[in-house]
Scaffold this motif. Structure first.
Motif, mmCIF file in Angstrom:
data_model
loop_
_atom_site.group_PDB
_atom_site.id
_atom_site.type_symbol
_atom_site.label_atom_id
_atom_site.label_comp_id
_atom_site.label_asym_id
_atom_site.label_seq_id
_atom_site.Cartn_x
_atom_site.Cartn_y
_atom_site.Cartn_z
ATOM 1 N N VAL A 12 5.824 -49.605 -17.201
ATOM 2 C CA VAL A 12 4.702 -48.769 -17.638
ATOM 3 C C VAL A 12 4.487 -47.651 -16.621
ATOM 4 O O VAL A 12 4.324 -47.915 -15.428
ATOM 5 C CB VAL A 12 3.410 -49.594 -17.789
ATOM 6 N N ASP A 13 4.485 -46.425 -17.117
ATOM 7 C CA ASP A 13 4.227 -45.246 -16.287
ATOM 8 C C ASP A 13 2.953 -44.585 -16.802
ATOM 9 O O ASP A 13 2.976 -43.885 -17.812
ATOM 10 C CB ASP A 13 5.418 -44.284 -16.366
ATOM 11 N N ALA A 14 1.840 -44.829 -16.114
ATOM 12 C CA ALA A 14 0.556 -44.259 -16.508
ATOM 13 C C ALA A 14 0.330 -42.977 -15.720
ATOM 14 O O ALA A 14 -0.056 -43.012 -14.548
ATOM 15 C CB ALA A 14 -0.570 -45.255 -16.260
ATOM 16 N N VAL A 19 0.371 -42.374 -21.153
ATOM 17 C CA VAL A 19 0.939 -43.635 -20.704
ATOM 18 C C VAL A 19 2.268 -43.821 -21.422
ATOM 19 O O VAL A 19 2.327 -43.818 -22.654
ATOM 20 C CB VAL A 19 -0.002 -44.822 -20.992
ATOM 21 N N LYS A 20 3.340 -43.923 -20.638
ATOM 22 C CA LYS A 20 4.664 -44.155 -21.190
ATOM 23 C C LYS A 20 5.087 -45.592 -20.883
ATOM 24 O O LYS A 20 4.697 -46.133 -19.847
ATOM 25 C CB LYS A 20 5.693 -43.202 -20.580
ATOM 26 N N TRP A 21 5.876 -46.178 -21.754
ATOM 27 C CA TRP A 21 6.314 -47.552 -21.520
ATOM 28 C C TRP A 21 7.717 -47.759 -22.077
ATOM 29 O O TRP A 21 8.166 -47.001 -22.943
ATOM 30 C CB TRP A 21 5.353 -48.563 -22.153
ATOM 31 N N ALA A 22 8.394 -48.768 -21.542
ATOM 32 C CA ALA A 22 9.720 -49.132 -22.040
ATOM 33 C C ALA A 22 9.925 -50.629 -21.864
ATOM 34 O O ALA A 22 9.471 -51.224 -20.882
ATOM 35 C CB ALA A 22 10.808 -48.359 -21.304
ATOM 36 N N ALA A 38 5.035 -43.741 -25.995
ATOM 37 C CA ALA A 38 4.125 -42.956 -25.161
ATOM 38 C C ALA A 38 2.887 -42.636 -25.970
ATOM 39 O O ALA A 38 2.956 -42.496 -27.197
ATOM 40 C CB ALA A 38 4.794 -41.673 -24.681
ATOM 41 N N MET A 39 1.760 -42.527 -25.283
ATOM 42 C CA MET A 39 0.510 -42.181 -25.959
ATOM 43 C C MET A 39 -0.436 -41.511 -24.987
ATOM 44 O O MET A 39 -0.401 -41.754 -23.773
ATOM 45 C CB MET A 39 -0.141 -43.427 -26.554
ATOM 46 N N ALA A 40 -1.284 -40.637 -25.535
ATOM 47 C CA ALA A 40 -2.316 -40.004 -24.739
ATOM 48 C C ALA A 40 -3.372 -41.029 -24.348
ATOM 49 O O ALA A 40 -3.538 -42.058 -25.009
ATOM 50 C CB ALA A 40 -2.958 -38.864 -25.534
ATOM 51 N N HIS A 41 -4.093 -40.744 -23.272
ATOM 52 C CA HIS A 41 -5.117 -41.682 -22.806
ATOM 53 C C HIS A 41 -6.134 -41.999 -23.896
ATOM 54 O O HIS A 41 -6.629 -43.126 -23.982
ATOM 55 C CB HIS A 41 -5.832 -41.109 -21.587
ATOM 56 N N GLY A 42 -6.440 -41.037 -24.742
ATOM 57 C CA GLY A 42 -7.430 -41.257 -25.778
ATOM 58 C C GLY A 42 -6.991 -42.213 -26.862
ATOM 59 O O GLY A 42 -7.811 -42.620 -27.695
ATOM 60 N N LEU A 43 -5.710 -42.583 -26.867
ATOM 61 C CA LEU A 43 -5.174 -43.493 -27.887
ATOM 62 C C LEU A 43 -4.833 -44.862 -27.324
ATOM 63 O O LEU A 43 -4.133 -45.648 -27.978
ATOM 64 C CB LEU A 43 -3.930 -42.872 -28.533
#
Length: 264
Positions: A12-14, A19-22, A38-43
């Motif tokens: 997880v790369d915040a 926030v990106k994840w793999a 990946a998603m924006a903080h608001g999501l």
């Protein structure tokens, strides 16, 4: 039924914006993902559903999680809450900047003060280009330009406003806010309108900082990453390798290298 934890890692790369994840098999080579997102903080309220869907599709729940966070306590709490639901048995480590890890010696005056994303990016770059002088340009909300020596020493770097921040600061006083996204058409060097002139100047500043770093580091191998990299890379005066999410690769490299080691 929830699958049992297996030898799978969640990375997880915040960052400051997203926030990106793999999800990676522990036996897979560097950068080989089973799933990613990946998603924006608001999501972030959708994070549980996204992780559960990925885990169900792969039939795996991670046994280990390595997360880097530069976005503050609220984002960290959201990630921890999602993990309690999606991977309650996983061993969670919050990645921090150590004096030494995965073949990289942290040369910051106070190693703990180096941003964990920058340290992870240095580890990722070192894994991609071992035995070379490297400059890592990570072009996101901020642009960081860091240097690693051929023998694996992180010697420092520079931080400047990212392309969107830089252009926004100028545009607030000109009412000519450039629209900057992956589809933005690059302007000519000498633009004939204020909108394009702002973007041209900001691109030149970003490229100039990266070029200066490469020259100062003896013509080092340059790796460029981050959301603004597709816009900045074409205007560089030095050769550069474009790598998607160098921080995520660094987290993966850190786990592939084994345990933490604070000595050298």
């Amino acid at each position: 039924m929830t699958p049992a934890p297996v030898d799978t890692w969640l990375l997880v790369d915040a960052g400051n914006t997203r926030v990106k994840w793999a999800l990676a098999d522990a036996a897979a080579p560097l950068g080989s993902w089973l799933a990613q997102g990946a998603m924006a903080h608001g999501l972030l309220d959708t994070l549980i559903a996204e992780w559960q869907a990925a885990q169900a599709e792969q039939g795996r729940v991670p046994a280990r999680v390595l997360a880097a966070n530069v976005a503050g306590g609220g984002v960290r709490a959201a990630i921890e809450g999602a993990l309690r639901v999606c991977a309650p048995g996983a061993a969670l480590e919050w990645f921090t900047s150590l004096p030494w890890r995965a073949g990289v010696l942290n040369g910051y005056a106070n190693p703990a003060q180096l941003g964990c994303d920058r340290f992870a990016a240095a580890i990722g770059a070192r894994a991609l280009a071992p035995g070379r002088n490297i400059v890592i340009a990570n072009c996101g909300t901020a642009t960081t330009v860091d240097a690693v020596t051929a023998d694996g020493r992180f010697i420092g770097g520079m931080i400047l406003p990212g392309l969107r921040l830089m252009s926004g600061a100028l545009a607030r006083n000109t009412a000519q806010l450039p629209q900057i996204d992956a589809g933005t058409v690059l302007p000519p060097v000498f633009a004939d309108n204020t909108h394009d002139a702002i973007l041209s100047g900001c691109l030149a500043a970003q490229a100039g900082a990266i070029g200066r770093a490469v020259a100062a580091h003896g013509g080092a191998t340059c790796i460029i990453s981050g959301g603004a990299a597709p816009l900045i890379a074409p205007v560089l005066a030095v050769p550069a390798r474009h790598v998607d999410n160098i921080v995520m690769l660094g987290l993966h490299a850190a786990l592939l290298a084994g345990g933490m080691d604070e000595t050298c």
